[in-house]
Motif scaffolding. Structure first.
Motif, PDB file in Angstrom:
ATOM      1  N   ARG A  58       0.802  -1.228   0.000  1.00 61.22           N
ATOM      2  CA  ARG A  58       0.000   0.000   0.000  1.00 61.22           C
ATOM      3  C   ARG A  58       0.832   1.275   0.000  1.00 61.22           C
ATOM      4  O   ARG A  58       0.294   2.365  -0.144  1.00 61.22           O
ATOM      5  CB  ARG A  58      -0.989  -0.052   1.167  1.00 61.22           C
ATOM      6  CG  ARG A  58      -2.057  -1.106   0.881  1.00 61.22           C
ATOM      7  CD  ARG A  58      -3.145  -1.142   1.893  1.00 61.22           C
ATOM      8  NE  ARG A  58      -3.629   0.178   2.251  1.00 61.22           N
ATOM      9  CZ  ARG A  58      -4.218   0.430   3.407  1.00 61.22           C
ATOM     10  NH1 ARG A  58      -4.382  -0.530   4.302  1.00 61.22           N
ATOM     11  NH2 ARG A  58      -4.636   1.651   3.686  1.00 61.22           N
TER      12      ARG A  58
ATOM     13  N   THR B  22       0.646   4.254  -3.694  1.00 61.74           N
ATOM     14  CA  THR B  22      -0.782   4.588  -3.645  1.00 61.74           C
ATOM     15  C   THR B  22      -1.338   5.083  -4.975  1.00 61.74           C
ATOM     16  O   THR B  22      -0.616   5.654  -5.802  1.00 61.74           O
ATOM     17  CB  THR B  22      -1.031   5.703  -2.612  1.00 61.74           C
ATOM     18  OG1 THR B  22      -0.426   6.909  -3.097  1.00 61.74           O
ATOM     19  CG2 THR B  22      -0.468   5.360  -1.246  1.00 61.74           C
TER      20      THR B  22
ATOM     21  N   ALA C 265     -11.928   6.283   8.984  1.00 59.47           N
ATOM     22  CA  ALA C 265     -12.294   4.872   9.207  1.00 59.47           C
ATOM     23  C   ALA C 265     -13.007   4.317   7.969  1.00 59.47           C
ATOM     24  O   ALA C 265     -12.719   3.204   7.513  1.00 59.47           O
ATOM     25  CB  ALA C 265     -13.191   4.753  10.439  1.00 59.47           C
ATOM     26  N   LYS C 266     -13.908   5.107   7.420  1.00 58.73           N
ATOM     27  CA  LYS C 266     -14.710   4.631   6.295  1.00 58.73           C
ATOM     28  C   LYS C 266     -13.875   4.572   5.001  1.00 58.73           C
ATOM     29  O   LYS C 266     -13.909   3.593   4.261  1.00 58.73           O
ATOM     30  CB  LYS C 266     -15.906   5.580   6.100  1.00 58.73           C
ATOM     31  CG  LYS C 266     -16.876   5.137   5.047  1.00 58.73           C
ATOM     32  CD  LYS C 266     -17.595   3.858   5.481  1.00 58.73           C
ATOM     33  CE  LYS C 266     -18.421   3.262   4.348  1.00 58.73           C
ATOM     34  NZ  LYS C 266     -18.895   1.912   4.695  1.00 58.73           N
TER      35      LYS C 266
ATOM     36  N   THR D 244     -10.641   4.393   4.478  1.00 57.31           N
ATOM     37  CA  THR D 244      -9.559   3.397   4.420  1.00 57.31           C
ATOM     38  C   THR D 244     -10.137   1.982   4.304  1.00 57.31           C
ATOM     39  O   THR D 244      -9.500   1.087   3.760  1.00 57.31           O
ATOM     40  CB  THR D 244      -8.631   3.468   5.655  1.00 57.31           C
ATOM     41  OG1 THR D 244      -9.436   3.457   6.835  1.00 57.31           O
ATOM     42  CG2 THR D 244      -7.765   4.706   5.641  1.00 57.31           C
ATOM     43  N   GLU D 245     -11.362   1.821   4.803  1.00 57.87           N
ATOM     44  CA  GLU D 245     -12.018   0.518   4.653  1.00 57.87           C
ATOM     45  C   GLU D 245     -12.441   0.308   3.192  1.00 57.87           C
ATOM     46  O   GLU D 245     -12.284  -0.775   2.639  1.00 57.87           O
ATOM     47  CB  GLU D 245     -13.247   0.476   5.565  1.00 57.87           C
ATOM     48  CG  GLU D 245     -14.015  -0.817   5.495  1.00 57.87           C
ATOM     49  CD  GLU D 245     -15.348  -0.709   6.234  1.00 57.87           C
ATOM     50  OE1 GLU D 245     -15.414  -1.145   7.392  1.00 57.87           O
ATOM     51  OE2 GLU D 245     -16.318  -0.180   5.652  1.00 57.87           O
TER      52      GLU D 245
ATOM     53  N   PRO E 150      -8.677   1.113   0.286  1.00 54.80           N
ATOM     54  CA  PRO E 150      -7.334   0.997   0.871  1.00 54.80           C
ATOM     55  C   PRO E 150      -6.214   1.290  -0.126  1.00 54.80           C
ATOM     56  O   PRO E 150      -5.147   1.742   0.286  1.00 54.80           O
ATOM     57  CB  PRO E 150      -7.277  -0.459   1.358  1.00 54.80           C
ATOM     58  CG  PRO E 150      -8.410  -1.162   0.691  1.00 54.80           C
ATOM     59  CD  PRO E 150      -9.452  -0.121   0.409  1.00 54.80           C
TER      60      PRO E 150
ATOM     61  N   ALA F 155      -0.813   2.054   4.252  1.00 51.88           N
ATOM     62  CA  ALA F 155      -1.401   1.347   5.392  1.00 51.88           C
ATOM     63  C   ALA F 155      -1.247   2.157   6.680  1.00 51.88           C
ATOM     64  O   ALA F 155      -2.025   1.999   7.622  1.00 51.88           O
ATOM     65  CB  ALA F 155      -0.754  -0.030   5.531  1.00 51.88           C
TER      66      ALA F 155
ATOM     67  N   ASP G  80      -4.345   3.692   8.301  1.00 58.19           N
ATOM     68  CA  ASP G  80      -5.325   2.865   9.025  1.00 58.19           C
ATOM     69  C   ASP G  80      -5.212   3.068  10.547  1.00 58.19           C
ATOM     70  O   ASP G  80      -6.197   2.974  11.266  1.00 58.19           O
ATOM     71  CB  ASP G  80      -5.129   1.366   8.728  1.00 58.19           C
ATOM     72  CG  ASP G  80      -5.264   1.036   7.254  1.00 58.19           C
ATOM     73  OD1 ASP G  80      -5.509   1.960   6.448  1.00 58.19           O
ATOM     74  OD2 ASP G  80      -5.101  -0.153   6.897  1.00 58.19           O
TER      75      ASP G  80
ATOM     76  N   TYR H  83      -4.960   5.589  12.169  1.00 60.29           N
ATOM     77  CA  TYR H  83      -5.671   6.786  12.645  1.00 60.29           C
ATOM     78  C   TYR H  83      -7.173   6.686  12.424  1.00 60.29           C
ATOM     79  O   TYR H  83      -7.905   7.652  12.629  1.00 60.29           O
ATOM     80  CB  TYR H  83      -5.122   8.038  11.942  1.00 60.29           C
ATOM     81  CG  TYR H  83      -3.668   8.267  12.273  1.00 60.29           C
ATOM     82  CD1 TYR H  83      -3.307   9.012  13.394  1.00 60.29           C
ATOM     83  CD2 TYR H  83      -2.660   7.720  11.484  1.00 60.29           C
ATOM     84  CE1 TYR H  83      -1.972   9.204  13.719  1.00 60.29           C
ATOM     85  CE2 TYR H  83      -1.318   7.908  11.801  1.00 60.29           C
ATOM     86  CZ  TYR H  83      -0.985   8.645  12.917  1.00 60.29           C
ATOM     87  OH  TYR H  83       0.334   8.833  13.232  1.00 60.29           O
ATOM     88  N   ALA H  84      -7.643   5.518  11.999  1.00 61.28           N
ATOM     89  CA  ALA H  84      -9.063   5.377  11.669  1.00 61.28           C
ATOM     90  C   ALA H  84      -9.948   5.764  12.859  1.00 61.28           C
ATOM     91  O   ALA H  84     -10.945   6.462  12.696  1.00 61.28           O
ATOM     92  CB  ALA H  84      -9.340   3.949  11.225  1.00 61.28           C
ATOM     93  N   GLU H  85      -9.584   5.302  14.039  1.00 62.56           N
ATOM     94  CA  GLU H  85     -10.403   5.619  15.219  1.00 62.56           C
ATOM     95  C   GLU H  85      -9.923   6.856  15.951  1.00 62.56           C
ATOM     96  O   GLU H  85     -10.595   7.345  16.852  1.00 62.56           O
ATOM     97  CB  GLU H  85     -10.417   4.416  16.195  1.00 62.56           C
ATOM     98  CG  GLU H  85     -10.884   3.101  15.594  1.00 62.56           C
ATOM     99  CD  GLU H  85     -12.242   3.222  14.886  1.00 62.56           C
ATOM    100  OE1 GLU H  85     -13.105   4.005  15.363  1.00 62.56           O
ATOM    101  OE2 GLU H  85     -12.416   2.557  13.841  1.00 62.56           O
TER     102      GLU H  85
END
Ligand code: GTR
Length: 392
Positions: free
Chosen positions: A194, A197, A271-272, A274-275, A278, A283, A286, A288-290
């Motif tokens: 990843r 990009t 969060a959304k 990167t899901e 991707p 990577a 990811d 920092y998603a939360e």
């Protein structure tokens, strides 16, 4: 797949303070444009590269433009239309890229230009027949309204575009057929790598469009802008942050990981995104998603990386997914960087009503009525902003 909740309630968007672009991680505060340029800007650029966008590959060793076609009386005589195939070669292989390019016929001095990547193939950007279909894209839903080429030509601008899929096919396994194959062996081009990009591949394409435009005597190389919508708006900002030859950037509805602030929980989130996508990001994002508030930057710093060159941020009223208010707030917060260069951006402005642009020195913002798209109204505002920021 986990369920990522999406918030559309402004009162729940959160009120995280933004990190200041001017504070050095090692302590101390940047107080001049020189210090910004030499010290702080490289740190921020490196953080965005590592965490959010990856590294844009260099110009390949060989770039050879081949003119596939030229029509000197395109658009009823108003324009010269060219199709150019760029043959490129890097240490690990070759790649080619087809570019559709229009130049106005009625202007006798070098003109400004718009460079941008398109979604649906070159043929979909114009009403005219006979454009070569894009190699890596089958369905070519018409998107002429997004480009408004006759309007740009009438305004005295050149336009050049190529398709995202000819740079990096927009899917998880697109890497293997992307521009990265010029720089990496096949074993490094799997879906798992990843660091390579899609957004940096598309930004690479913006710079190759610029290479071509700046060598044309009919174009004023000091007035080449990069424009992009949505994922390609994220791309336009990243391209202009890295390639200082761009005179300015236009981000249309670029949203999450584009102009919109990361720390707000409104519409699409890290969060959304990167899901779902991707392959657009390293990577590292990811993690920092939360916890987007743990990022060492927010998106106003991406805009600030382009300073003092002008940036126009555009939103649409129905495009809540892209968080129009978050896009405005980051455009406004970028003022702290523009101030180092003696302009205030849009620092004193409030979130404007639709069709009421706030155009400051260096930074502009407007909200268009309607949905996620690029329309003639958008281009009207874009041309207005470009004209008022033109110093040459
Ligand atoms: C969406 C994505 C957005 C935006 C958009 C587009 O699905 O969630 O961030 O990039 O695609 O590019 O049209």
């Amino acid at each position: 797949m986990s369920e990522v909740a999406i918030n559309y309630d402004e009162s729940l968007a959160g009120d995280h303070p933004l990190p200041s672009a001017l504070l050095r991680p090692t302590g101390g505060r940047v107080s001049s444009a020189v210090e910004w340029y030499n010290r702080r800007r490289p740190e921020i650029l490196a953080d965005f590269e590592r965490i959010m966008y990856g590294k844009i590959p260099p110009r390949p060793e060989t770039v050879r433009p081949e003119r596939l076609s030229e029509v000197t009386d395109a658009l009823g005589g108003k324009a010269t239309r060219r199709e150019i195939r760029l043959h490129m070669e890097g240490p690990c292989g070759v790649h080619f890229l087809d570019i559709l390019w229009y130049l106005p016929n009625h202007v006798n001095k070098p003109v400004g230009a718009i460079a941008g990547i398109n979604f649906q193939g070159n043929a979909a950007c114009t009403d005219e027949d006979g454009i070569r279909p894009t190699v890596n894209f089958k369905s070519e839903a018409p998107q002429q309204h997004r480009w408004q080429i006759p309007m740009l030509i009438d305004a005295g601008f050149s336009v050049a575009t190529c398709c995202r899929n000819d740079l990096f096919p927009d899917r998880a396994d697109g890497r293997a057929e992307s521009i990265y194959k010029m720089f990496h062996p096949a074993s490094e081009l799997g879906a798992a790598n990843r660091d390579l990009t899609a957004i940096s591949a598309w930004a690479f394409g913006c710079s190759r469009l610029l290479d071509l435009l700046e060598t044309e005597p009919r174009i004023d190389a000091r007035r080449i802008w990069v424009h992009g919508h949505s994922r390609l708006g994220k791309t336009a900002l990243w391209a202009a942050a890295n390639d200082s030859r761009f005179a300015g950037a236009v981000s249309n509805d670029s949203g999450c990981c584009g102009a919109a602030l990361d720390r707000r929980d409104f519409g699409e989130t890290i969060a959304k995104i990167t899901e779902t996508f991707p392959w657009w990001f390293p990577a590292a994002l990811d993690a920092y998603a939360e916890t987007p508030a743990a990022l060492p930057f927010d998106q106003h710093m991406l805009i600030g990386l382009i300073a003092p060159r002008p940036v126009l941020v555009a939103s649409a009223t129905e495009d809540l997914w892209a968080d129009p208010r978050g896009e405005f707030l980051s455009a406004r917060a970028a003022g702290e960087i523009y101030r180092l260069f003696g302009s205030d951006g849009i620092s004193g402005c409030e979130f404007p009503a639709p069709e009421t642009p706030v155009f400051g020195d260096g930074v502009g913002y407007y909200l268009r009525t309607g949905k996620h798209d690029v329309t003639a109204t958008d281009w009207k505002f874009v041309l207005e902003f470009i004209r008022r920021t033109m110093t040459v």
